[in-house]
Design a protein around this motif. Structure first.
Motif, PDB file in Angstrom:
ATOM      1  N   LYS A 360      -9.469   1.288  -9.615  1.00 51.52           N
ATOM      2  CA  LYS A 360      -8.928   0.525  -8.489  1.00 51.52           C
ATOM      3  C   LYS A 360      -7.408   0.392  -8.536  1.00 51.52           C
ATOM      4  N   PHE A 361      -6.845   0.596  -9.719  1.00 48.85           N
ATOM      5  CA  PHE A 361      -5.391   0.469  -9.878  1.00 48.85           C
ATOM      6  C   PHE A 361      -4.924   1.602 -10.781  1.00 48.85           C
ATOM      7  N   LEU A 362      -3.850   2.262 -10.393  1.00 50.76           N
ATOM      8  CA  LEU A 362      -3.274   3.339 -11.207  1.00 50.76           C
ATOM      9  C   LEU A 362      -1.790   3.101 -11.409  1.00 50.76           C
ATOM     10  N   PHE A 388      -4.887   0.920  -5.197  1.00 50.56           N
ATOM     11  CA  PHE A 388      -3.472   0.577  -5.354  1.00 50.56           C
ATOM     12  C   PHE A 388      -2.865   1.458  -6.448  1.00 50.56           C
ATOM     13  N   LYS A 389      -1.754   2.119  -6.104  1.00 49.72           N
ATOM     14  CA  LYS A 389      -1.114   3.052  -7.025  1.00 49.72           C
ATOM     15  C   LYS A 389       0.368   2.723  -7.185  1.00 49.72           C
ATOM     16  N   VAL A 390       0.828   2.698  -8.432  1.00 50.42           N
ATOM     17  CA  VAL A 390       2.236   2.488  -8.743  1.00 50.42           C
ATOM     18  C   VAL A 390       2.742   3.716  -9.494  1.00 50.42           C
ATOM     19  N   VAL A 391       3.862   4.265  -9.045  1.00 46.65           N
ATOM     20  CA  VAL A 391       4.461   5.414  -9.706  1.00 46.65           C
ATOM     21  C   VAL A 391       5.903   5.067 -10.059  1.00 46.65           C
ATOM     22  N   VAL A 392       6.247   5.263 -11.313  1.00 44.83           N
ATOM     23  CA  VAL A 392       7.622   5.062 -11.779  1.00 44.83           C
ATOM     24  C   VAL A 392       8.282   6.431 -11.801  1.00 44.83           C
ATOM     25  N   ARG A 402       2.316   9.646  -2.931  1.00 44.26           N
ATOM     26  CA  ARG A 402       0.976   9.101  -2.685  1.00 44.26           C
ATOM     27  C   ARG A 402       0.818   7.693  -3.265  1.00 44.26           C
ATOM     28  N   ALA A 403       1.921   7.106  -3.721  1.00 46.60           N
ATOM     29  CA  ALA A 403       1.882   5.766  -4.300  1.00 46.60           C
ATOM     30  C   ALA A 403       1.915   4.703  -3.218  1.00 46.60           C
ATOM     31  N   ASP A 404       1.581   3.482  -3.622  1.00 47.41           N
ATOM     32  CA  ASP A 404       1.797   2.314  -2.753  1.00 47.41           C
ATOM     33  C   ASP A 404       3.134   1.657  -3.064  1.00 47.41           C
ATOM     34  N   ILE A 405       3.547   1.752  -4.325  1.00 49.76           N
ATOM     35  CA  ILE A 405       4.861   1.266  -4.731  1.00 49.76           C
ATOM     36  C   ILE A 405       5.484   2.310  -5.656  1.00 49.76           C
ATOM     37  N   ILE A 406       6.757   2.613  -5.401  1.00 49.13           N
ATOM     38  CA  ILE A 406       7.527   3.476  -6.289  1.00 49.13           C
ATOM     39  C   ILE A 406       8.620   2.624  -6.929  1.00 49.13           C
ATOM     40  N   LEU A 407       8.655   2.644  -8.250  1.00 49.78           N
ATOM     41  CA  LEU A 407       9.669   1.907  -8.997  1.00 49.78           C
ATOM     42  C   LEU A 407      10.689   2.913  -9.536  1.00 49.78           C
ATOM     43  N   PRO A 408      11.966   2.778  -9.160  1.00 49.84           N
ATOM     44  CA  PRO A 408      12.973   3.762  -9.579  1.00 49.84           C
ATOM     45  C   PRO A 408      13.404   3.547 -11.031  1.00 49.84           C
TER      46      PRO A 408
END
Length: 634
Positions: A360-362, A388-392, A402-408
């Motif tokens: 459910k969360f990545l 819900f997907k977070v990509v750094v 394809r993320a929901d949030i991208i953290l730089p």
């Protein structure tokens, strides 16, 4: 002003660099002349690192997807939302998946492992790179170790099994050049398509993925002649069974399997038999273990070096890999907790889609796994299935989009780091020479802020850096490392010199099987080899470099080439699908190969991984990229 830093890219050389900020605002990055392995020169990727830092394509502010579009947000909002999602899954940690690859390396790079192990989240297992060869070497020797790379200068012969000396390690290539100036003879064995001719006295072309058959044929010849090392036989735990295995092989069948001439095999047998009383060093490229029987390939080459008495010898030995973490202490992250389960990375798309409970969360950092792992269409479907997907990341990769949030994140030379090498025994200090671009942040600081929201207390950054140096064979302080830029860990220059191997009984393990190579599927006769790029590391390729169709290379004599209509579009096809390509011919390439350089992005139609099935190597659960078969068609 000149400052010492280091390259944290996923590269064995782990170079120490000098960064000069000039009065006109320009920046130069050069090799550190004081470093015993870098020796003052670096590759183009290292020299161009500042271009990547200052790229206009770079993401420098947190992004949140709203109605299918990314919009800028602030760190507090982004981290609060992420923390809320994780808190809601606190009682179901298996539904949280952490994917961490090696987009950059170092002690502080373990930060995300600390956080998600503390949560008991799901993690990955297996590898995309070198675990087949690593596990094969551990099965043989009991641990990873090889001679100091500069000991190659003491060799009489250097046999290079598949390493592209022009692309994969600039400094290893330079050592080989120096060895040849000293009169050492270099023999390179591969399917072709590399730059090894300029580094070699002799080039032997074989069928891709069949190195084990050539090694077995040489071993058989040595045993028939009575040239096996008596010391090796005494230190083998399973000599009798291996002897029977080799005796059952037919020399002609082995040579047919690898497509090698008897003359070339006899030449290699004479070299390994030590007729000239000259030590033989064997270099094993990482490509030969990216086949279904890749681990077996490595084991038979190890066995050849061992049985011929070339292990534990000055100027000899086998070079595949050492652990890049063996000279660093990252126990603070490794011991933070146990993952709820581990999903197989080379088949991650299928694993996610089949997971129970569902993912459910990545969280993905240091990883463009949608692009880089096989069966990329399943990877896309898997991402779509996750709530819900977070990509750094610093760029809008196939995974980030394809993320929901991208953290730089901060990049190399913007973040402080300490890193080792999987080739040499130096530990490098990478300084924060430049401030992070825009609102980008050090991955360690991102983890610290998120951990605080979850009630988890991480170590301080300074503590993690100091603990990294707390290893028995490293004598330096953090202050000394920051000032000098590197330290040298103390390991024996000659691996296994006393023939006391790392297994409990001290003995070496020989392979217990020799498998035939799987036949290609009907209609797909070419081995697809997605080989390393000279100018870019994996998918860290600028978008501006991907405006044209990818190029593939084939032998000019293959019948398939003459059947193509050059006036129509040409496609590289596998049973998984096809992509449009441009075709060039390459003399010397094995006629059963088609080469494409890795690194292209799916969104530009330049990535081969959607065409590659998620096969796994025999040892080490590594992606068997090079066992994919393909064809060219209109």
């Amino acid at each position: 002003m000149k400052l010492i830093s280091a390259c944290t890219l996923d590269c064995p050389d782990a170079c120490s660099v000098i960064i000069e900020k000039k009065d006109d605002g320009s920046v130069s990055i050069t090799g550190n002349p004081e470093h015993p392995f870098t020796k003052g020169f670096i590759c183009s990727k290292g020299r161009k690192a500042y271009e990547r830092l200052s790229s206009p394509e770079r993401i420098t502010t947190p992004l949140m997807k709203v109605n299918g579009e990314f919009v800028p947000t602030d760190w507090e909002t982004a981290l609060d939302r992420i923390a809320d999602k994780l808190k809601a899954l606190k009682e179901e940690p298996a539904s949280i998946l952490h994917v961490r690859s090696h987009g950059y390396r170092g002690a502080l790079a373990e930060a995300s492992h600390f956080l998600f192990r503390s949560l008991g989240a799901s993690a990955t297992r297996g590898a995309l790179c070198d675990d087949a060869g690593i596990e094969a070497s551990i099965m043989d020797f009991g641990a990873l170790h090889h001679n100091d790379p500069h000991d190659l200068l003491n060799a009489g012969f250097i046999v290079n099994w598949g390493k592209d000396l022009s692309r994969s390690s600039l400094h290893m290539g330079q050592i080989i050049k120096e060895a040849r100036k000293l009169g050492r003879k270099v023999i390179s064995i591969s399917p072709g398509g590399d730059g090894n001719a300029d580094y070699s006295d002799t080039v032997i072309r074989i069928r891709p993925g069949t190195d084990r058959f050539l090694a077995a044929a040489i071993i058989r010849k040595l045993l028939v002649r009575g040239y096996a090392s008596s010391s090796a036989l005494l230190k083998s735990a399973n000599w009798d069974g291996f002897k029977e295995l080799i005796a059952a092989q037919d020399e002609e069948d082995l040579l047919t399997a690898c497509d090698c001439s008897a003359d070339d095999m006899h030449m290699l047998a004479n070299i390994y038999a030590n007729i000239d009383m000259k030590p033989v060093a064997s270099i094993i490229g990482w490509g030969i273990q990216r086949h279904v029987y890749g681990g077996e390939n490595v084991r038979f080459i190890n066995a050849l070096a061992f049985l011929s008495g070339q292990v534990g010898r000055r100027g000899g030995g086998v070079y595949f890999n050492i652990s890049s973490g063996r000279n660093l202490n990252t126990a603070w992250a490794k011991n933070a907790g146990t993952p709820a389960r581990r999903l197989l990375l080379p088949a991650i798309g299928r694993e996610i889609l089949a997971a129970t409970p569902t993912i459910k969360f990545l969280w993905a950092d240091g990883s463009n796994f949608v692009n880089q792992t096989p069966d990329a269409a399943s990877n896309v479907a898997a991402m779509d299935s996750i709530d819900f997907k977070v990509v750094v990341d610093a760029f809008m990769t196939d995974t980030a989009m394809r993320a929901d949030i991208i953290l730089p994140c901060a990049l190399n030379h913007e973040r402080e780091e300490i890193l080792g090498s999987c080739l040499h025994n130096c530990v490098q200090y990478s300084a924060a020479v430049f401030p992070p671009a825009g609102q980008a942040r050090h991955d360690f600081d991102i983890m610290t802020d998120l951990a605080a929201r979850l009630g988890i207390t991480p170590p301080a950054r300074e503590y993690a850096l100091r603990q990294a140096l707390d290893v028995p064979h490293l004598s330096t302080t953090l202050e000394e490392l920051r000032a000098r830029g590197f330290a040298v860990a103390e390991h024996p220059c000659i691996a296994w010199e006393d023939y006391d191997f790392a297994h409990p009984d001290g003995k070496y393990r020989l392979p217990d099987a020799l498998h035939t190579e799987p036949a290609p599927p009907q209609g797909y006769p070419l081995n697809l080899m997605s080989l390393v790029h000279r100018d870019y590391l994996h998918s860290q390729m600028p978008e501006k470099e991907q405006s044209s169709k990818p190029t593939v290379w084939v032998n000019p004599g293959i019948a398939m080439l003459g059947a193509l209509d050059q006036a129509r579009p040409i496609y590289l096809a596998t049973p998984k699908g096809r992509i449009k390509v441009q075709v060039e011919v390459l003399k010397g390439l094995h006629p059963e190969c088609v080469i494409i350089r890795r690194g292209g992005w799916m969104k530009f139609g330049n990535c081969a991984n959607p065409l590659i099935e998620p096969r796994i190597t025999d040892i080490g659960e590594t992606a068997a990229y090079y066992s994919q078969h393909a064809r060219l068609e209109n």
